[in-house]
Motif scaffolding. Structure first.
Motif, PDB file in Angstrom:
ATOM      1  N   PHE A  28      35.547  21.650   5.221  1.00  0.00           N
ATOM      2  CA  PHE A  28      35.452  21.743   6.672  1.00  0.00           C
ATOM      3  C   PHE A  28      36.775  21.373   7.335  1.00  0.00           C
ATOM      4  O   PHE A  28      37.545  20.565   6.800  1.00  0.00           O
ATOM      5  CB  PHE A  28      34.345  20.825   7.193  1.00  0.00           C
ATOM      6  N   ASP A  29      37.011  21.955   8.506  1.00  0.00           N
ATOM      7  CA  ASP A  29      38.231  21.663   9.258  1.00  0.00           C
ATOM      8  C   ASP A  29      38.062  20.486  10.203  1.00  0.00           C
ATOM      9  O   ASP A  29      38.955  19.645  10.337  1.00  0.00           O
ATOM     10  CB  ASP A  29      38.668  22.897  10.059  1.00  0.00           C
ATOM     11  N   ILE A  30      36.911  20.439  10.892  1.00  0.00           N
ATOM     12  CA  ILE A  30      36.620  19.370  11.851  1.00  0.00           C
ATOM     13  C   ILE A  30      35.190  18.895  11.619  1.00  0.00           C
ATOM     14  O   ILE A  30      34.282  19.706  11.399  1.00  0.00           O
ATOM     15  CB  ILE A  30      36.806  19.857  13.305  1.00  0.00           C
ATOM     16  N   ILE A  31      34.991  17.568  11.679  1.00  0.00           N
ATOM     17  CA  ILE A  31      33.699  16.966  11.377  1.00  0.00           C
ATOM     18  C   ILE A  31      33.363  15.942  12.452  1.00  0.00           C
ATOM     19  O   ILE A  31      34.196  15.091  12.778  1.00  0.00           O
ATOM     20  CB  ILE A  31      33.727  16.260  10.004  1.00  0.00           C
ATOM     21  N   HIS A  32      32.159  16.027  12.998  1.00  0.00           N
ATOM     22  CA  HIS A  32      31.639  15.015  13.924  1.00  0.00           C
ATOM     23  C   HIS A  32      30.598  14.183  13.196  1.00  0.00           C
ATOM     24  O   HIS A  32      29.601  14.725  12.702  1.00  0.00           O
ATOM     25  CB  HIS A  32      30.963  15.668  15.126  1.00  0.00           C
ATOM     26  N   LEU A  33      30.797  12.867  13.153  1.00  0.00           N
ATOM     27  CA  LEU A  33      29.839  11.954  12.539  1.00  0.00           C
ATOM     28  C   LEU A  33      29.412  10.909  13.551  1.00  0.00           C
ATOM     29  O   LEU A  33      30.238  10.404  14.318  1.00  0.00           O
ATOM     30  CB  LEU A  33      30.451  11.256  11.323  1.00  0.00           C
ATOM     31  N   GLN A  34      28.129  10.588  13.542  1.00  0.00           N
ATOM     32  CA  GLN A  34      27.606   9.494  14.347  1.00  0.00           C
ATOM     33  C   GLN A  34      27.059   8.408  13.408  1.00  0.00           C
ATOM     34  O   GLN A  34      26.834   8.650  12.238  1.00  0.00           O
ATOM     35  CB  GLN A  34      26.485   9.964  15.287  1.00  0.00           C
ATOM     36  N   GLU A  35      26.851   7.217  13.970  1.00  0.00           N
ATOM     37  CA  GLU A  35      26.425   6.039  13.213  1.00  0.00           C
ATOM     38  C   GLU A  35      27.406   5.713  12.094  1.00  0.00           C
ATOM     39  O   GLU A  35      27.027   5.279  10.996  1.00  0.00           O
ATOM     40  CB  GLU A  35      24.991   6.185  12.682  1.00  0.00           C
ATOM     41  N   VAL A  36      28.685   5.917  12.374  1.00  0.00           N
ATOM     42  CA  VAL A  36      29.742   5.431  11.487  1.00  0.00           C
ATOM     43  C   VAL A  36      29.811   3.919  11.683  1.00  0.00           C
ATOM     44  O   VAL A  36      29.798   3.429  12.813  1.00  0.00           O
ATOM     45  CB  VAL A  36      31.082   6.100  11.841  1.00  0.00           C
ATOM     46  N   ALA A  37      29.856   3.162  10.588  1.00  0.00           N
ATOM     47  CA  ALA A  37      29.645   1.718  10.708  1.00  0.00           C
ATOM     48  C   ALA A  37      30.537   0.921   9.778  1.00  0.00           C
ATOM     49  O   ALA A  37      31.095   1.430   8.804  1.00  0.00           O
ATOM     50  CB  ALA A  37      28.175   1.397  10.421  1.00  0.00           C
ATOM     51  N   GLY A  38      30.637  -0.359  10.121  1.00  0.00           N
ATOM     52  CA  GLY A  38      31.352  -1.313   9.281  1.00  0.00           C
ATOM     53  C   GLY A  38      30.628  -2.638   9.262  1.00  0.00           C
ATOM     54  O   GLY A  38      29.798  -2.929  10.133  1.00  0.00           O
ATOM     55  N   GLY A  39      30.922  -3.441   8.250  1.00  0.00           N
ATOM     56  CA  GLY A  39      30.378  -4.783   8.178  1.00  0.00           C
ATOM     57  C   GLY A  39      28.861  -4.817   8.160  1.00  0.00           C
ATOM     58  O   GLY A  39      28.214  -4.134   7.370  1.00  0.00           O
ATOM     59  N   TYR A  40      28.282  -5.593   9.067  1.00  0.00           N
ATOM     60  CA  TYR A  40      26.838  -5.790   9.137  1.00  0.00           C
ATOM     61  C   TYR A  40      26.072  -4.481   9.248  1.00  0.00           C
ATOM     62  O   TYR A  40      24.984  -4.333   8.690  1.00  0.00           O
ATOM     63  CB  TYR A  40      26.521  -6.692  10.336  1.00  0.00           C
ATOM     64  N   PHE A  41      26.634  -3.498   9.973  1.00  0.00           N
ATOM     65  CA  PHE A  41      25.917  -2.250  10.227  1.00  0.00           C
ATOM     66  C   PHE A  41      26.083  -1.221   9.115  1.00  0.00           C
ATOM     67  O   PHE A  41      25.390  -0.212   9.095  1.00  0.00           O
ATOM     68  CB  PHE A  41      26.377  -1.634  11.556  1.00  0.00           C
ATOM     69  N   SER A  42      27.027  -1.442   8.204  1.00  0.00           N
ATOM     70  CA  SER A  42      27.266  -0.474   7.136  1.00  0.00           C
ATOM     71  C   SER A  42      26.179  -0.555   6.079  1.00  0.00           C
ATOM     72  O   SER A  42      25.887  -1.631   5.550  1.00  0.00           O
ATOM     73  CB  SER A  42      28.627  -0.723   6.492  1.00  0.00           C
ATOM     74  N   PHE A  82      36.622  13.588  12.342  1.00  0.00           N
ATOM     75  CA  PHE A  82      37.605  13.773  11.273  1.00  0.00           C
ATOM     76  C   PHE A  82      38.147  15.198  11.352  1.00  0.00           C
ATOM     77  O   PHE A  82      37.409  16.139  11.647  1.00  0.00           O
ATOM     78  CB  PHE A  82      36.958  13.537   9.911  1.00  0.00           C
ATOM     79  N   PHE A  83      39.435  15.336  11.053  1.00  0.00           N
ATOM     80  CA  PHE A  83      40.042  16.666  11.121  1.00  0.00           C
ATOM     81  C   PHE A  83      41.212  16.756  10.149  1.00  0.00           C
ATOM     82  O   PHE A  83      41.855  15.748   9.830  1.00  0.00           O
ATOM     83  CB  PHE A  83      40.494  16.990  12.551  1.00  0.00           C
ATOM     84  N   LYS A  84      41.444  17.958   9.679  1.00  0.00           N
ATOM     85  CA  LYS A  84      42.542  18.171   8.745  1.00  0.00           C
ATOM     86  C   LYS A  84      43.871  17.825   9.422  1.00  0.00           C
ATOM     87  O   LYS A  84      44.092  18.168  10.587  1.00  0.00           O
ATOM     88  CB  LYS A  84      42.555  19.619   8.260  1.00  0.00           C
ATOM     89  N   PRO A  85      44.771  17.149   8.707  1.00  0.00           N
ATOM     90  CA  PRO A  85      46.049  16.741   9.308  1.00  0.00           C
ATOM     91  C   PRO A  85      46.888  17.900   9.805  1.00  0.00           C
ATOM     92  O   PRO A  85      47.771  17.706  10.653  1.00  0.00           O
ATOM     93  CB  PRO A  85      46.747  16.007   8.155  1.00  0.00           C
TER      94      PRO A  85
END
Length: 256
Positions: A28-42, A82-85
């Motif tokens: 894929f060239d461009i990606i939309h993600l929701q509920e991306v998380a870190g720490g406690y929420f990951s 996210f997207f290709k550089p």
């Protein structure tokens, strides 16, 4: 120029390795993600989803943290694109549908708390074959069901007003947490092509992984991809296999 696009609520990275494998396989060239998380929420052993995705995919990324735990910015929840550089990003905006704040606790059983949670949309503008296109990534409020509530409509109106003032065509995707009969969806239907509705989707929730088992077998269609009429869009598809999250993914190709 054709852009291969993918959308998914990743449920805090519950099956992040499978998401990564699917993205790499489909290029894929461009990606939309929701509920991306870190720490406690990951849900990926506490690993920061954004960092792992960038390292494994090799994509550029923009993140908006919708909220984080008080004094713990590494324990966050948000939207990431996210997207290709090789793609040229020329602008970025965050649209606050409900203002950011830290949260001292997290309780999905408390409807007042769920209503109070911050929400936003992340908008990136790309220059594609000398044409500007906005990609808008959002995650709207939940609770207590996927029907209209005043606070949902208020947030939807902010998003609608932003979209109608854009200076270039757009692709919008998100987990709206409401069905197609809602006022929120109907507002945005007046601005762009609703591919989820046009495809006749009746469910975008994964019965294998979703915790609300009472919603099935019928489920609800709450994830949407919209494109401006000026964009040529084709190959819209519901991604219901492999299991990537408690939501199904959506994909589409656009030509500019």
């Amino acid at each position: 120029m054709q852009i291969k696009f993918f959308h998914l609520n990743i449920e805090g990275g519950r099956k992040l390795d499978d998401v990564i494998a699917y993205v790499l396989e489909n290029d894929f060239d461009i990606i939309h993600l929701q509920e991306v998380a870190g720490g406690y929420f990951s849900k990926d052993q506490g690993i920061d989803n954004l960092i792992k995705l960038q390292e494994r995919l090799g994509y550029s990324a923009s993140l908006t943290k919708t909220w984080h735990i008080t004094n713990q910015p590494d324990s966050y929840f948000g939207n990431a694109t996210f997207f290709k550089p090789s793609l040229s990003k020329t602008d970025e905006k965050i649209i606050w549908l409900k203002p950011f704040r830290e949260v001292a606790r997290y309780n999905t059983e408390d409807s007042a708390f769920i209503k109070s949670l911050p929400r936003n949309a992340l908008a990136l503008k790309f220059l594609l074959d000398e044409k500007s296109v906005w990609f808008v990534n959002t995650h709207l409020s939940w609770g207590p069901n996927p029907k209209d509530e005043p606070y949902k409509v208020d947030q939807g109106r902010i998003l609608y007003n932003f979209l109608r003032e854009l200076d270039s065509p757009f692709l919008l995707s998100g987990d709206f947490n409401v069905t197609s009969e809602s006022r929120v969806v109907k507002m945005i239907d007046g601005l762009a092509v609703n591919h989820s509705v046009n495809a006749g989707l009746t469910n975008t929730l994964n019965p294998h992984l979703h915790r609300a088992k009472e919603l099935f077998p019928s489920g609800h269609a709450v994830d949407y991809i919209y494109t401006s009429p000026l964009l040529v869009a084709e190959n819209f598809m519901l991604v219901d296999s492999p299991d990537l999250s408690d939501h199904f993914g959506l994909r589409i190709d656009i030509t500019v």
